[in-house]
Each structure stands twice: as structure tokens, then as C-alpha cells.
Design a protein around this motif. Structure first.
Motif, PDB file in Angstrom:
ATOM      1  N   ARG A 215      25.129  61.169  29.617  1.00 49.31           N
ATOM      2  CA  ARG A 215      26.433  61.567  29.124  1.00 49.31           C
ATOM      3  C   ARG A 215      26.560  63.043  29.132  1.00 49.31           C
ATOM      4  NH1 ARG A 215      26.485  62.779  23.698  1.00 49.31           N
ATOM      5  NH2 ARG A 215      28.550  61.963  23.795  1.00 49.31           N
ATOM      6  N   THR A 216      28.061  63.453  29.165  1.00 50.56           N
ATOM      7  CA  THR A 216      28.318  64.876  28.869  1.00 50.56           C
ATOM      8  C   THR A 216      28.561  65.089  27.495  1.00 50.56           C
ATOM      9  OG1 THR A 216      29.338  64.643  31.185  1.00 50.56           O
ATOM     10  CG2 THR A 216      29.920  66.530  29.494  1.00 50.56           C
ATOM     11  N   PRO A 217      27.842  66.312  27.167  1.00 52.99           N
ATOM     12  CA  PRO A 217      28.186  66.300  25.710  1.00 52.99           C
ATOM     13  C   PRO A 217      29.357  66.728  25.123  1.00 52.99           C
ATOM     14  CG  PRO A 217      26.876  68.080  26.708  1.00 52.99           C
ATOM     15  CD  PRO A 217      26.995  67.205  27.672  1.00 52.99           C
ATOM     16  N   ASN A 218      29.815  66.518  23.848  1.00 49.72           N
ATOM     17  CA  ASN A 218      30.993  66.970  23.355  1.00 49.72           C
ATOM     18  C   ASN A 218      30.293  67.706  22.202  1.00 49.72           C
ATOM     19  OD1 ASN A 218      33.467  67.279  22.483  1.00 49.72           O
ATOM     20  ND2 ASN A 218      33.821  65.129  21.651  1.00 49.72           N
ATOM     21  N   GLU A 236      34.243  68.932  25.133  1.00 44.62           N
ATOM     22  CA  GLU A 236      33.583  68.073  25.884  1.00 44.62           C
ATOM     23  C   GLU A 236      33.259  68.759  27.353  1.00 44.62           C
ATOM     24  OE1 GLU A 236      33.368  63.279  27.385  1.00 44.62           O
ATOM     25  OE2 GLU A 236      35.143  64.103  26.375  1.00 44.62           O
ATOM     26  N   SER A 237      32.045  69.074  27.425  1.00 42.16           N
ATOM     27  CA  SER A 237      31.643  70.209  28.477  1.00 42.16           C
ATOM     28  C   SER A 237      29.968  70.304  28.616  1.00 42.16           C
ATOM     29  CB  SER A 237      32.446  71.292  28.723  1.00 42.16           C
ATOM     30  OG  SER A 237      32.160  71.938  30.225  1.00 42.16           O
ATOM     31  N   ASP A 264      26.240  67.456  18.937  1.00 40.15           N
ATOM     32  CA  ASP A 264      27.049  66.578  19.776  1.00 40.15           C
ATOM     33  C   ASP A 264      27.699  65.534  19.079  1.00 40.15           C
ATOM     34  OD1 ASP A 264      27.760  65.250  22.192  1.00 40.15           O
ATOM     35  OD2 ASP A 264      25.621  64.353  22.485  1.00 40.15           O
ATOM     36  N   ASN A 266      29.451  62.333  19.003  1.00 39.67           N
ATOM     37  CA  ASN A 266      29.171  61.188  19.797  1.00 39.67           C
ATOM     38  C   ASN A 266      29.878  59.704  18.901  1.00 39.67           C
ATOM     39  OD1 ASN A 266      27.333  60.744  18.188  1.00 39.67           O
ATOM     40  ND2 ASN A 266      25.823  61.190  19.625  1.00 39.67           N
ATOM     41  N   ASP A 271      26.409  62.956  13.824  1.00 36.47           N
ATOM     42  CA  ASP A 271      26.475  63.823  15.103  1.00 36.47           C
ATOM     43  C   ASP A 271      25.027  64.161  15.367  1.00 36.47           C
ATOM     44  OD1 ASP A 271      29.127  63.555  15.114  1.00 36.47           O
ATOM     45  OD2 ASP A 271      29.567  65.614  14.044  1.00 36.47           O
TER      46      ASP A 271
END
Length: 797
Positions: A215-218, A236-237, A264, A266, A271
């Protein structure tokens, strides 16, 4: 009102020399009244009994009695050599005989071993600093019990508050205070560490990897210094860009550590930390000039549990950051209205000292008792200027205490404020169960004080509450801004003193890279917390409630009273502005009261017309000499006033710290005024609905006046703006310049310079004097033109 004004007092300050020194005191304790104390220093005792020392061993207790006061070493801890090393202080005028008794504390009734008496007037010497301290000596104690032979090592002398032992003495009025709490009654000086901004600029992140690689981290970044935690917004990138400043406040040693964490965001309840980094403040870039630190890349260590299992990576990405300690800023721990210091953290950026602020805290009168209290206040005073705090000793159970203590500070800027607060000491009989109760504060702007003048007065301690304005006593002070003697008679002593009115008030960084006002308010709260932590680590500590009360900001909550007062101030200014030209015009053009002015203008007009060569010669040749003469005259007047101020000649101007009428507090018996004051302190949810309706109607009526006045002022400012924009247009400027130059060039080339001068003078005389045949009670052409300039009032609905 007289009860709210500063009262003039005439204390007998120490160090005076009468007619030999007409400018007043000269000694180091010259702003306080000398207080004579009887000091008794008890060091230790020795048992010289000839009998068995084991059977005649005792637990010695020394009791000192002078009149109705009694002090003892019963609760004092003894050192390894059996020494107390304690100084007791008594009022000299209490009694005529000093009694020193030695008792045996092993028995319930404290068996009296012996007693030594001193005649206060005959047997006790006096000591005045800088004389050396009295050497202690052994005094044999005549025994009343058979078998005892004891000697006591002590010294007895008369001294003042200038004595070195004053700050550590146990005073007789505090004899009921236990030995463990007696330290809270002593006078102390506190030097708060200087404060510095710590700027953590999070620029961007690169190659950030979440714990779950699928998954792409936020990601957001949090930074923590001590107990303060700040964070950025989440993005988010894998390569987020924040460009966000996180600013902390650190104290002088700069030995803390900033902990930076990547989180992150999620769907889990908590977090996940995907990376950490710790850096010491001492390793950051020290910025001492306006500007930013260099941008560097930092490797982030993995944080939390790594998936999948067995991943051996040593870092979780890189952060691009600027880490710096901004030492070129001044950290505000006080509100800007009552600031006492504007220096930056870096000492190299400090301006030169202008002089010394010397304050003599004489005493207080009329201090009220606390609620539900049977005794008077245990009062002490805290004075704050810059990062130096001074605390007087606590006078126990006295509504009119006398302190007579003097303190001094360096002055770097005259446009600062000295703050003094009076507090009731609750720590001398309880163990941290109650907070020290504030009695009130007094603030003295140094800009109102002249150099080298002593201001002595009784300053009311004013407190504004629901019942209105009231005084909680008066504090008597002697204040002086002492300036060093000049090198010459009339000139300032230093370059810093001469340039002080013209230099920047704040360090350059506040103008090159300003910090917003909301952010300054948030950082001020952090600075107050850092000061509380630092001053709480002293012994005895300066309590948090005292520090917060001394640094409390100005109340900016809504107040009908303040709104009306501010509107009155604006009305007064615009009334003066609009009538100044009219009053001056009426004075000049009056036909009845200004006959000499008419004659003067007429004579000048005739001279200008009948003697053009003389007029031209006066204007062209004598103008430089007149300008130089006028400049010299003004300089001499300024230097004479400066010399008078520095030498203290002439009466000092009155020192006004509070204007009751300006604050609209003069009508304390008016029901509406009392309700407006109560409105400042009432919570909206706890007020009766009928009272709220009445206050709302009153607010709408006052708001209508403010709306109309502010709208008219805005219209005038918009017309000024339109005039400015009109004048800055290239075509209009060219036309105006040509229209003005054409008659000037015409008169100059076809006539002479004399005719040009006469034309200007004639126009001035006719316009200024405004002869009767030329008078029109109508607006001028410029006023008509200005009135027609556009504004935005027609756009309002």
C-alpha cells in the motif's frame, strides 16, 4: 479619582548626605530605608563537663529570646561536627535584653542547662558593610545544673539589610514557621535561562515505504521536544512534499533532543510508525543572522514491526529537512504590551547597555485578608525585568509589611515595562497543598521615567472584578533609571545611548522573516511553560502560578467598556484632526482678537512689495545663516534639557500609570457601568436570559455607532487611496507638472526672480489672512474635489 492615583511619599532613604549631595542618595542601598536588625549567629556548642561525658551527654538546644520573640534550634538539623550554622534576626527595638539559653533536649521539658544575657545597648557591637564579618567566639554558659559545663560558639552584632547574612537569616516574625518551610520565606534572585526558537522545517520525503509494502503510505511527520509534540499534515505519497515549519522553544543550555517520527495514517485504531530520527539541539545549525539553514537529507531508521518477516533494510526512506536553532530572534514570554526585553538569544546581537534600573521595594499598606482567613497576609513581592526575577522575603502575618530591599537590572531598551506582583505565601504552613494567592500587580513603563531621577510613591494595587475597580492595598516603591556619567558635560556617555531612540526595537530577523501574530501567541505559551519548568528547579522554587500570573497577557475578551473607550479615543483624534486647521484658520482670520497679526502681515506685505531688492537679499543670502542659527538654537535647548534631566535639577514630572476616566471606570455607582464590567467576567451560559437580552440590545446600539463611525472613516481612507492612485497616473502627473511649471517659467523668463518671489508671497498672504472681501463660507475647491472622489460605500448593501 484620588484613591486610584499614585501618592507622593517622602521616605528617609539610606545614603543621603543632606546639603552636601543635593541630588540625593549615593550608596548601594540608597533607594531603601535602613532597617536595623540584631543578628545572632549560632554555630555549635561543646560539652566540657569533667564528669563522665556518656552519662552527662545531652542533645543541646539553643533558645534565643528578645522581648516577645523567641527562636530556637530545636528543629534545625545538625551537621557532622554538631554545627547548626544558623543566623537569627530580630528587630532591634523589641527589648533591652537578649537572652541565649542552652537546654537539654533529651528530657521532655527541655531541662535548662544555662543562660547568657546581653544588654542590647551596651554589650552588642555594630557592623556596617564593607566592614568584615564579626568573628564568632566561645561563650561559656553558666550552668544551673550540677555537672554540666557547656560553651557556645556564636556571634552577635547589629546590622542592616545590607548585611551578607540577610538573605539566609531566620527572622523573628517567622519563628512560628517550621525549619523545613523556612526556606520559602527568604529573599532570592532568579536568573531564568534565555530562550531560543528551534525550527524544524520538513521539506519533503523520498522513497518512503510503509510497513506493508502493498500500500502507498499516507504519511505525516511529528517532532517532539521535551513534552511538546507538533506534526505536519498527512499526504498520501511515497515522495510527499510538506514545506512546513515546526517551531519549538528551548532554554539556554540547548541540551535537549528532538525526536522526529514518520507515521502512516491507516484504518487501524492506531497510526503506525514507519521511521524515526533523533537529533540533538547542539548538533543543529545555529542561525545568528536573518536567513534559513541549509537543506540536508537525513536517513530515517525503520520504526515498528517490519513486514514481510526477515526484511534486512536499515532505513525507511529519507527526509529533506532544515534543522536549526534560530538564535537571531527574541522569544516573547510576555505579551507585547508589557514586554521588558527585546534582545535576541545570541549575545553578539545585543545592543549596548544604556544604564541601570534600580528599584527599592519599601513596603506595602492596606493589604486585605484572604477570604475565610483569620490572620493577615504573608506577603512577598516578585519583580520581573528581562530574564532576571527578584523575590523579597516573606513578612509573616502583617497587613503593612516592610521589606526595604533593593534590586537592579541592566537597561538595554528604555521602551520597556517593569512588572511587580504581590503574593500571599501559602507554602510556609502547608506542604504544596495550596497555591500562592495573587494580591495584585503594578506595571511601570520605563519610558515615563527620566534618567537619574528618583521616583518615590505609593502605587495602588488595582484589581478589576465584577464589583468594579477596587484597590487591594498600596505598594511603596523608589524607582530610578541610573545613567553612567557622561564623558563630557552635555554629550551622551556612549554611542549606544546616543543611537538608542533610532535603532530597531526588535532584532532584524523579526523584520526580514517575520513570525505571524497567532504563531507568536502560541510560542509565547510554550515559552511560559519552559520558564515555569526552569524556575521550578530552583531552591526554593518560584512557583508556577506566580510565573504564569506575572507573565499573564492582556485580556482581549469582548468588553463593552473597552469598546466605548476605544471609540471615544477615535472620536477625539478625528475631532482634533478635522478642527485643527479650522481653529488655526479662525485665529489668524479673526478681525477682533488678532489685530497685531493683521498689522504684522500688512507690514510684511508692504515690505515685500516696496523693497524687492532687500527682500531678495534676505531670502537668498540670509537663508542659510538663519537655518544654521535656528538649528544651533534647537540643539542648545535640547542639550540644556538633557543636562537638567541627567543632573536631576527641577521637579520631576508626575508619574501617571493608570487613567480611570480614559478606561471609563469613574462611574462606579452607575448600574449600567457595573453591569458592563460584570459582562467582562460572566460566562454566557450562566447569565439570566433577561439580562442577556438587555445586554444584546445594548450591544446592538453600541455596534451601530461603531459601524457608522468605522464606515465614515473607511470612506475617507478610500478617498485618500483614490487620490493617490489618481496622482500616480503618468498622464495626470505630466499634466500637473506642466500646469505648475508653466506660470513659474513664464514669470521667471519674462519678468524676474523678484517678481516670482513677490507673486508667491502675495498668494500666501492673501490666502492665509483671507481678507474680508475674499471670504467665502463655502468649501474650497479641493474639498469639493476630494468629496467627489470614489469610495466603496455605494457597494455596501
Amino acid at each position: 479619582m484620588a484613591e486610584f492615583a499614585v501618592k507622593k511619599i517622602s521616605p528617609k532613604l539610606g545614603g543621603e548626605r543632606g546639603t552636601r549631595n543635593p541630588n540625593g542618595p549615593t550608596s548601594s542601598h540608597d533607594l531603601v530605608e535602613p532597617m536595623e536588625f540584631l543578628y545572632v549567629e549560632v554555630i555549635k556548642t561543646i560539652n566540657k563537663s569533667v564528669l563522665n561525658p556518656i552519662t552527662h551527654a545531652c542533645k543541646p538546644i539553643v533558645e534565643i529570646t528578645l522581648g516577645n520573640y523567641q527562636s530556637s534550634t530545636r528543629d534545625l538539623p545538625m551537621g557532622p561536627s554538631g554545627a547548626w550554622n544558623q543566623v537569627f534576626a530580630f528587630d532591634k527595638s523589641t527589648a533591652d535584653v537578649l537572652s541565649v539559653a542552652l537546654k537539654d533536649g533529651q528530657f521532655p521539658n527541655n531541662t535548662l542547662i544555662g543562660k547568657q544575657n546581653f544588654k542590647v545597648a551596651a554589650d552588642i557591637p555594630s557592623r556596617v558593610p564593607p566592614d568584615a564579618r564579626m568573628a564568632p567566639q566561645w561563650y561559656p554558659i553558666p550552668s544551673t545544673v550540677e555537672g554540666y559545663h557547656m560553651e557556645l560558639l556564636m556571634s552577635v552584632w547589629f546590622g542592616t539589610q545590607a548585611d551578607e547574612v540577610y538573605s539566609n537569616a531566620w527572622f523573628a516574625d517567622a519563628s512560628t514557621v517550621s525549619a523545613s518551610r523556612e526556606k520559602n520565606t527568604r529573599p532570592k534572585l532568579y536568573l531564568a535561562p534565555r530562550l531560543c526558537y528551534v525550527r524544524v522545517t520538513i521539506v519533503s520525503g523520498h522513497d518512503l515505504i510503509a510497513n506493508d509494502r502493498d500500500r502507498t503510505p499516507n504519511v505525516y511527520v511529528s517532532a517532539t521536544l521535551d513534552q511538546v509534540r507538533l506534526k505536519t499534515k498527512p499526504i498520501e505519497s511515497k515522495n510527499p512534499s510538506w514545506n512546513q515549519d515546526l517551531i519549538f522553544v528551548a532554554s539556554e543550555s540547548l541540551d535537549g533532543t528532538v525526536k522526529i517520527q514518520l507515521w502512516d495514517l491507516n484504518k487501524d485504531p492506531h497510526d503506525q510508525c514507519i521511521g524515526t530520527l533523533e537529533t540533538k539541539l547542539s548538533e543543529m545549525t545555529a542561525v545568528k543572522v536573518p536567513g534559513a539553514a541549509s537543506t540536508l537529507f537525513y536517513d530515517i531508521k525503520p520504526g515498528g514491526k517490519i513486514q514481510p518477516e526477515g526484511d534486512t533494510r536499515r532505513f525507511a526512506g529519507r527526509l529533506k529537512m532544515k534543522l536549526a536553532t534560530d538564535q537571531s530572534y527574541h522569544v516573547f514570554d510576555e505579551c507585547t504590551q508589557y514586554c521588558s526585553d527585546y534582545r535576541a538569544f545570541a549575545k553578539g546581537l545585543w545592543p549596548g547597555t544604556l544604564g541601570k534600573l534600580e528599584v527599592g521595594i519599601l513596603g506595602a499598606t492596606g493589604l486585605p485578608r484572604a477570604k475565610n482567613a483569620l490572620k493577615d497576609r504573608n506577603a512577598y513581592v516578585v519583580a520581573k525585568y528581562g530574564n532576571k526575577w527578584a523575590r523579597t522575603r516573606t513578612v509573616v502575618n502583617n497587613k503593612s509589611p516592610k521589606w526595604n530591599e533593593q534590586y537592579s537590572w541592566d537597561i538595554y531598551e528604555k521602551c520597556t515595562v517593569l512588572t511587580l506582583g504581590v503574593y500571599d505565601n501559602q507554602q510556609i504552613f502547608s506542604i504544596d497543598k495550596e497555591n500562592d494567592a495573587p494580591v495584585g500587580k503594578v506595571r511601570i513603563p520605563l519610558s515615563l521615567l527620566q534618567w537619574n531621577r528618583i521616583y518615590t510613591g505609593s502605587y495602588p494595587i488595582l484589581v478589576l472584578g465584577k464589583e468594579g475597580l477596587k484597590t487591594t492595598g498600596e505598594i511603596q516603591l523608589a524607582v530610578r533609571c541610573a545613567c553612567p556619567p557622561p564623558t563630557l558635560t552635555f554629550f551622551p556617555p556612549s554611542y549606544a545611548f546616543a543611537t538608542a531612540p533610532f535603532r530597531l526595537l526588535l532584532p532584524k530577523s523579526h523584520y526580514k522573516s517575520p513570525i505571524s501574530l497567532p504563531q507568536i501567541d502560541r510560542l509565547r505559551e510554550l515559552a511560559v511553560g519552559v520558564n515555569c519548568q526552569n524556575l521550578a528547579r530552583t531552591e526554593p522554587p518560584l512557583r508556577n502560578e506566580v510565573v504564569k500570573d506575572m507573565l499573564s497577557p492582556k485580556n482581549n475578551n469582548f468588553s463593552m467598556r473597552k469598546t466605548k473607550a476605544n471609540v471615544d479615543r477615535l472620536y477625539d483624534f478625528f475631532t482634533w484632526l478635522s478642527s485643527k486647521y479650522g481653529r488655526l484658520d479662525a485665529e489668524v482670520r479673526s478681525t477682533t482678537d488678532n489685530t497685531p497679526k493683521w498689522i504684522t502681515f500688512a507690514v510684511c506685505f508692504c515690505v515685500l512689495w516696496l523693497l524687492p531688492p532687500l527682500t531678495l537679499w534676505l531670502v537668498v543670502y540670509l537663508y542659510p545663516y538663519c537655518l544654521v542659527s535656528f538649528s544651533v538654537y534647537v540643539m542648545i535647548k535640547v542639550l540644556v534639557e538633557y543636562y537638567k534631566t541627567r543632573n536631576g535639577t527641577g521637579p520631576p514630572p508626575p508619574l501617571v500609570l493608570f487613567d480611570v476616566k480614559l478606561s471609563r471606570l469613574e462611574k462606579l455607582d452607575d448600574t449600567q457601568a457595573l453591569d458592563e464590567i460584570a459582562e467582562e467576567f460572566d460566562a454566557t451560559s450562566a447569565v439570566d436570559p433577561q439580562v442577556l437580552k438587555m445586554r444584546y440590545d445594548r450591544l446592538k446600539a453600541s455596534g451601530a455607532e461603531v459601524m457608522v463611525f468605522s464606515g465614515e472613516a473607511a470612506s475617507q481612507f478610500e478617498r485618500f487611496h483614490a487620490l493617490w492612485m489618481l496622482c500616480t497616473s503618468n498622464k495626470v502627473v505630466l499634466i500637473c507638472v506642466l500646469a505648475l511649471l508653466y506660470p513659474v517659467l513664464l514669470v521667471y523668463y519674462y519678468f524676474s526672480l523678484e517678481s516670482l518671489v513677490k507673486a508667491f508671497i502675495t498668494v500666501f498672504v492673501f490666502k492665509w489672512v483671507n481678507f474680508t472681501f475674499n471670504r467665502l463660507d463655502l468649501p474650497s475647491a479641493f474639498k469639493n474635489f476630494f468629496r467627489r472622489l470614489p469610495n466603496k460605500e455605494h457597494l455596501m448593501m
